[in-house]
Design a protein around this motif. Structure first.
Motif, mmCIF file in Angstrom:
data_model
loop_
_atom_site.group_PDB
_atom_site.id
_atom_site.type_symbol
_atom_site.label_atom_id
_atom_site.label_comp_id
_atom_site.label_asym_id
_atom_site.label_seq_id
_atom_site.Cartn_x
_atom_site.Cartn_y
_atom_site.Cartn_z
ATOM 1 N N PHE A 1 0.828 -1.201 0.000
ATOM 2 C CA PHE A 1 0.000 0.000 0.000
ATOM 3 C C PHE A 1 0.866 1.257 0.000
ATOM 4 C CE2 PHE A 1 -3.502 -2.742 1.417
ATOM 5 C CZ PHE A 1 -4.528 -2.218 0.635
ATOM 6 N N LEU A 2 0.475 2.233 -0.819
ATOM 7 C CA LEU A 2 1.105 3.546 -0.828
ATOM 8 C C LEU A 2 0.387 4.457 0.158
ATOM 9 C CD1 LEU A 2 1.519 3.927 -4.705
ATOM 10 C CD2 LEU A 2 3.262 3.214 -3.053
ATOM 11 N N GLU A 3 0.978 5.627 0.397
ATOM 12 C CA GLU A 3 0.396 6.546 1.366
ATOM 13 C C GLU A 3 -0.953 7.099 0.907
ATOM 14 O OE1 GLU A 3 3.736 9.287 1.887
ATOM 15 O OE2 GLU A 3 3.879 8.564 3.955
ATOM 16 N N ASN A 4 -1.203 7.137 -0.406
ATOM 17 C CA ASN A 4 -2.481 7.642 -0.908
ATOM 18 C C ASN A 4 -3.573 6.586 -0.919
ATOM 19 O OD1 ASN A 4 -1.648 5.995 -2.972
ATOM 20 N ND2 ASN A 4 -1.554 7.599 -4.538
ATOM 21 N N GLY A 5 -3.288 5.402 -0.367
ATOM 22 C CA GLY A 5 -4.290 4.347 -0.300
ATOM 23 C C GLY A 5 -4.283 3.403 -1.476
ATOM 24 N N GLN A 6 -3.525 3.713 -2.529
ATOM 25 C CA GLN A 6 -3.440 2.814 -3.673
ATOM 26 C C GLN A 6 -2.554 1.619 -3.346
ATOM 27 O OE1 GLN A 6 -2.115 5.450 -6.895
ATOM 28 N NE2 GLN A 6 -4.128 5.222 -7.863
ATOM 29 N N LEU A 7 -2.792 0.533 -4.073
ATOM 30 C CA LEU A 7 -1.979 -0.666 -3.929
ATOM 31 C C LEU A 7 -0.945 -0.679 -5.055
ATOM 32 C CD1 LEU A 7 -1.887 -3.168 -2.042
ATOM 33 C CD2 LEU A 7 -3.177 -4.392 -3.792
ATOM 34 N N TYR A 8 0.312 -0.761 -4.677
ATOM 35 C CA TYR A 8 1.412 -0.794 -5.644
ATOM 36 C C TYR A 8 1.668 -2.255 -5.995
ATOM 37 C CZ TYR A 8 5.690 0.983 -7.869
ATOM 38 O OH TYR A 8 6.657 1.355 -8.770
ATOM 39 N N VAL A 9 1.519 -2.601 -7.265
ATOM 40 C CA VAL A 9 1.585 -3.984 -7.724
ATOM 41 C C VAL A 9 2.706 -4.108 -8.753
ATOM 42 C CG1 VAL A 9 0.309 -5.889 -8.763
ATOM 43 C CG2 VAL A 9 -0.906 -4.175 -7.393
ATOM 44 N N CYS A 10 3.608 -5.067 -8.547
ATOM 45 C CA CYS A 10 4.698 -5.304 -9.488
ATOM 46 C C CYS A 10 4.736 -6.774 -9.873
ATOM 47 C CB CYS A 10 6.049 -4.898 -8.896
ATOM 48 S SG CYS A 10 6.197 -3.143 -8.510
ATOM 49 N N GLY A 11 5.033 -7.036 -11.155
ATOM 50 C CA GLY A 11 5.116 -8.394 -11.664
ATOM 51 C C GLY A 11 6.347 -8.603 -12.521
ATOM 52 N N ALA B 1 8.293 1.598 3.968
ATOM 53 C CA ALA B 1 8.624 2.397 5.151
ATOM 54 C C ALA B 1 8.213 3.838 4.899
ATOM 55 C CB ALA B 1 10.123 2.307 5.456
ATOM 56 N N ASP B 2 7.120 4.244 5.527
ATOM 57 C CA ASP B 2 6.601 5.609 5.368
ATOM 58 C C ASP B 2 6.405 5.967 3.901
ATOM 59 O OD1 ASP B 2 6.542 5.951 8.103
ATOM 60 O OD2 ASP B 2 8.513 6.899 8.197
ATOM 61 N N GLY B 3 5.824 5.033 3.147
ATOM 62 C CA GLY B 3 5.525 5.288 1.746
ATOM 63 C C GLY B 3 6.674 5.084 0.788
ATOM 64 N N SER C 1 13.439 -12.202 4.250
ATOM 65 C CA SER C 1 12.449 -11.358 4.899
ATOM 66 C C SER C 1 13.048 -9.983 5.151
ATOM 67 C CB SER C 1 11.992 -11.988 6.232
ATOM 68 O OG SER C 1 11.049 -11.180 6.892
ATOM 69 N N SER C 2 12.169 -9.020 5.438
ATOM 70 C CA SER C 2 12.598 -7.658 5.768
ATOM 71 C C SER C 2 11.609 -7.065 6.754
ATOM 72 C CB SER C 2 12.678 -6.787 4.503
ATOM 73 O OG SER C 2 11.473 -6.857 3.759
ATOM 74 N N SER C 3 12.083 -6.065 7.517
ATOM 75 C CA SER C 3 11.248 -5.476 8.557
ATOM 76 C C SER C 3 11.642 -4.023 8.780
ATOM 77 C CB SER C 3 11.401 -6.268 9.864
ATOM 78 O OG SER C 3 10.580 -5.737 10.881
ATOM 79 N N PHE C 4 10.639 -3.182 8.963
ATOM 80 C CA PHE C 4 10.842 -1.758 9.224
ATOM 81 C C PHE C 4 10.591 -1.491 10.702
ATOM 82 C CE2 PHE C 4 8.662 2.561 9.179
ATOM 83 C CZ PHE C 4 9.854 3.269 9.265
ATOM 84 N N ILE C 5 11.605 -0.962 11.386
ATOM 85 C CA ILE C 5 11.492 -0.642 12.818
ATOM 86 C C ILE C 5 11.477 0.868 12.953
ATOM 87 C CG2 ILE C 5 12.475 -0.972 15.104
ATOM 88 C CD1 ILE C 5 11.549 -3.551 13.752
ATOM 89 N N VAL D 1 20.110 -1.031 7.428
ATOM 90 C CA VAL D 1 20.350 0.273 6.810
ATOM 91 C C VAL D 1 19.461 1.299 7.514
ATOM 92 C CG1 VAL D 1 21.012 -0.662 4.572
ATOM 93 C CG2 VAL D 1 18.608 -0.135 5.025
ATOM 94 N N CYS D 2 19.805 2.567 7.366
ATOM 95 C CA CYS D 2 19.076 3.638 8.039
ATOM 96 C C CYS D 2 18.220 4.411 7.030
ATOM 97 C CB CYS D 2 20.040 4.585 8.737
ATOM 98 S SG CYS D 2 21.133 3.757 9.919
ATOM 99 N N LYS D 3 17.059 4.832 7.481
ATOM 100 C CA LYS D 3 16.092 5.432 6.568
ATOM 101 C C LYS D 3 16.555 6.766 6.001
ATOM 102 C CE LYS D 3 12.265 7.406 7.822
ATOM 103 N NZ LYS D 3 10.940 7.745 8.360
ATOM 104 N N SER D 4 17.317 7.538 6.760
ATOM 105 C CA SER D 4 17.738 8.861 6.299
ATOM 106 C C SER D 4 19.041 8.839 5.501
ATOM 107 C CB SER D 4 17.910 9.810 7.493
ATOM 108 O OG SER D 4 18.907 9.320 8.366
ATOM 109 N N ASP D 5 19.595 7.656 5.249
ATOM 110 C CA ASP D 5 20.833 7.521 4.492
ATOM 111 C C ASP D 5 20.577 7.898 3.029
ATOM 112 O OD1 ASP D 5 23.271 6.847 3.455
ATOM 113 O OD2 ASP D 5 23.260 4.776 4.178
#
Length: 797
Positions: A112-122, A170-172, A216-220, A260-264
């Motif tokens: 999901f994107l921040e605007n509510g749309q679903l981002y789909v990739c194939g 992570a935050d869009g 796997s991946s995870s946003f903290i 990795v760090c988000k502001s990098d």
């Protein structure tokens, strides 16, 4: 009806009965529903699940399609969007040497994107593309000329449907770990969306990523109101790669966690458009008393032990072993605090040297790889672009940490390969927490295991799909588990003591707060303290059952000389199991189970003892898990009679019935033309040999001998043996047993029919091209030889 017509009617009936996909199935007593291929009408190869929790809509990424399932009303037909590859695109893909199946569009990303749309990739025929989906109308966003609005998916989605891949939003902003070229030889952990100048990735160096298999991946995210140091948000990636720090001939696989760090945003001169905060450490899942290490990461589940507190995050890892010849699965849990300590520790020196000693490079200031915080900003480092080159050069050459993140296994199962993991936590954070592990198998089953203190207990084993459909997705939502395979989706109740239908089964869940009510004959939740000691054994005593968790009742098995049987013994803890039995060489241990070839010398009592205890217990206590007594029976009985139930038995009966009809029709055909005096395709014999008339027609043709129908009624699978890297089928077994601390579990079908494509792991609905059913020498499970079941066995030959 002609023989061909009979076959045409038989095939779909048999396929339907064998796989149970004629109608949506219901799991009795588990509030479960299974949606099979008939519900999805030809859509297969589900690889990606994404749940919109507020609405309860489950989005499925499949081959050439996107589905939306209403989990609140599973009887409602799923919505479907077809997103196929144009014919010219597919032709171009085939011209590059790819297969017809690979040159399709496999949906690998749903976020999901921040605007509510679903981002789909194939994968889009080895040219990844992404689209935008509007959930409310369930339509794809269109361009001005009416076509589907697409953008490149390179770096966001893998090229090949079977490539290992993970992504997190992570935050869009999308962070991915995937291959980034057509050949699948370049691996990247990257920031895949956002401003173009901030899209950065890993350095192309084997010291950074060495043939990784991403898991796997995870946003903290750090809380805004409770972050006094101003520490940056972090993204964690879990994968298995080939180790470069070991100078060995064999390629050693090691599990890793990278951060990795988000502001990098990369460096100014050194590490331009590359991570400046990329650090990785080794995960060690090892049982130190036995020295067994599990070094291949399969799945990771992230959860907070204290809701709302990111510092309480724990990662439950599912592992297997590179060195074990047979299937083995283990679960270890790692805390975020332990990972942070290792990331703040010493760096590993990867430089090669032929000298006896080597001075590591001094660590510059500010510390390489650390995330931005208030202290760095106060020193003038408001951005990674302002970091000095010596810091960036050091972190480029030293991505690996010296210390490892270690943990002891909570659970070990041999002979079983788990493919997916989800965890429920029980109890408050202040007291000792219990965890329920929901584990999917490669044979379409869901296992539930309770971990309470130092004890691990198998609660139930639920067969959901056919044995050729591995579980590839598990999502926990509102007390239920949404379980997926490449062909099906199931919803299973996972919370509540009412799941356990008997006193004995309820007793195994005593550590979760369940108590059996003798008055209401139900398992109910209780706030009463279970008391000290072995709470499960104490609860079993209240049931009045002779079976105890560590004191099982002895089962008498009627056997005969020459019979081979497999005595099951369930091992859950990482400690080993041992057998006590009459000394004789005709025994062989399969993991914790024992295979016995019956002779006059080895009749008697067989006892299995497993070591119980938690990961940090140095002296585990022995626990008796199984006891058998082999009694000699008269072997002169002719035939094989076994009570079996289920739709597989019905399917076999119907199969033989129609085979009989077909054989009768063929015989009638030959007899009819013989009386007419001419059979098509055969020359009429000479009249001078009238006394020998017809001898060539039927005299030399023996009726095909089919195996005994009764011998085909047991659910079986092949016992395989690996020699020199080759798997060889040795015998057909019936290893269906009541695993798990004396409890009852549903039997899972293990057939020889396969509906998958072994070359690339892609699935079709039903493949009836192979109707071969074989039975060789017998190995019978102990629970099929109970005298009360009336089992009579004929020796082979």
């Amino acid at each position: 009806m002609s023989p061909g017509g009979v076959v045409l009617v038989l095939v779909p009936v048999f396929c339907c009965l064998l796989y149970g996909n004629c109608l949506p199935a219901t799991l009795p007593g588990l509030d479960g529903t299974i949606l099979g291929p008939e519900t999805f009408k030809g859509v297969t190869n589900f690889s990606t699940f994404h749940l919109d929790r507020p609405s309860g809509t489950l989005f499925l990424g499949a081959r050439d399609a996107i589905l939306a399932v209403d989990t609140k009303n599973l009887n409602k037909q799923p919505k479907k969007i077809v997103w196929e590859v144009p014919e010219e695109k597919r032709t171009s893909c085939l011209a590059k040497g790819k297969t017809e199946e690979d040159c399709r569009n496999y949906i690998r990303l749903l976020e999901f994107l921040e605007n509510g749309q679903l981002y789909v990739c194939g994968t889009y025929a080895f040219d990844p593309q992404c689209v935008f989906l509007e959930p409310s109308s369930f339509t794809l966003e269109k361009t001005k000329n009416g076509g589907v609005k697409m953008e490149t998916g390179k770096g966001k989605c893998p090229f090949e449907p079977s490539q290992h891949y993970t992504a997190v939003m992570a935050d869009g902003i999308l962070y991915t770990a995937a291959t980034s070229n057509f050949l699948g030889t370049v691996f990247d952990i990257s920031r895949a969306t956002g401003p173009e100048q901030e899209r950065i990735r890993t350095e192309q160096s084997l010291s950074w990523l060495s043939d990784p298999k991403f898991v796997s991946s995870s946003f903290i995210k750090q809380p805004v109101d409770n972050n006094p140091t101003g520490d940056d948000d972090k993204i964690y990636f879990f994968f298995t790669e080939t180790a470069k720090e070991y100078d060995l001939y064999t390629k050693v696989k090691v599990p890793r966690v990278a951060r990795v760090c988000k502001s990098d945003v990369g460096g100014m001169k050194t590490l331009q458009r590359r991570w400046t905060t990329f650090l990785k450490a080794q995960l060690v899942c090892e049982d130190k008393p036995s020295g067994q290490r599990y070094n291949v990461l399969i799945d990771v589940f992230t959860t907070q032990h204290i809701p709302g507190d990111p510092s309480s995050t724990h990662f439950y890892g599912l592992f297997t072993s590179q060195w074990e010849p047979e299937d083995v699965s283990a679960v270890c849990v790692f805390s975020l605090s332990d990972i942070s300590k290792v990331m703040d520790g010493p760096f590993k020196e990867l430089k090669k040297s032929f000298e006896n000693w080597n001075n590591p490079d001094p660590v510059p200031t500010p510390r390489p790889g650390q995330c931005l915080n208030n202290a760095l900003k106060a020193d003038g480092f408001e951005s990674s672009l302002k970091l000095p080159d010596k810091v960036l050069t050091f972190v480029r050459d030293h991505p690996l940490m010296e210390n490892s993140v270690t943990a002891a296994p909570l659970l070990v199962r041999k002979g079983i390969r788990y493919t997916k993991l989800a965890v429920n936590l029980k109890g408050s954070a202040e007291e000792q927490q219990a965890a329920v592990l929901h584990l999917g198998t490669d044979r379409g089953e869901l296992h539930q295991v309770a971990v309470v203190g130092q004890n691990t207990t198998l609660l139930q084993e639920i067969p959901l799909f056919s044995s050729t459909e591995p579980v590839n997705n598990i999502i926990l939502h509102q007390g239920r588990a949404l379980v997926g395979s490449p062909l099906s989706v199931a919803r299973v109740q996972t919370q509540g003591c009412a799941l356990y239908p008997s006193c004995e089964v309820c007793a195994r869940a005593r550590g979760l707060g369940c108590v059996w009510s003798s008055e209401h004959k139900t398992c109910q939740l209780s706030e009463a303290d279970p008391g000290p000691g072995d709470v499960i054994d104490n609860a079993l005593k209240k049931c009045g059952a002779h079976e105890r968790r560590c004191n099982p009742s002895t089962r008498d098995l009627k056997v005969f000389i020459g019979l081979r049987i497999l005595l099951p013994c369930v091992q859950l803890s990482p400690r080993p199991c041992s057998w006590e039995y009459p000394l004789h060489r005709h025994t062989r241990q399969h993991n914790s189970d024992l295979e016995v070839t019956v002779t006059e010398d080895n009749l008697g009592r067989y006892v299995c003892t497993c070591q119980e205890g938690g990961p940090n217990v140095r002296e585990p206590t022995p626990c008796l898990r199984a006891a058998y007594h082999l009694i000699l029976e008269d072997p002169s009985v002719e035939g094989w009679v076994e009570s079996t139930k289920g739709r597989h038995v019905l399917a076999v009966y119907i199969l033989f019935f129609f085979m009989g009809l077909l054989l009768g029709a063929c015989l009638f055909y030959f007899v009819y033309w013989r009386k007419r005096g001419a059979i098509p395709g055969l020359r009429r014999p000479d009249n001078s040999l009238s006394s020998e008339k017809g001898r060539e027609l039927l005299g030399s043709t023996a009726t095909p001998q089919s195996p005994s129908s009764a011998s085909l009624l047991s659910d079986g699978f092949r016992l395989t043996e690996k020699r020199n890297g080759t798997t060889t089928s040795t015998t057909t077994t019936t290893l269906l047993s009541n695993h798990g601390n004396g409890g009852h579990h549903g039997n899972s079908y293990s057939g020889s029919l396969n509906n998958s494509n072994p070359s690339n792991g892609l699935y079709a609905n039903c493949n009836t091209s192979s109707g071969e059913l074989k039975l060789s020498s017998e190995i019978l499970a102990a629970n099929r030889l109970d005298g009360s079941m009336g089992v009579v066995v004929r020796p082979e030959g």
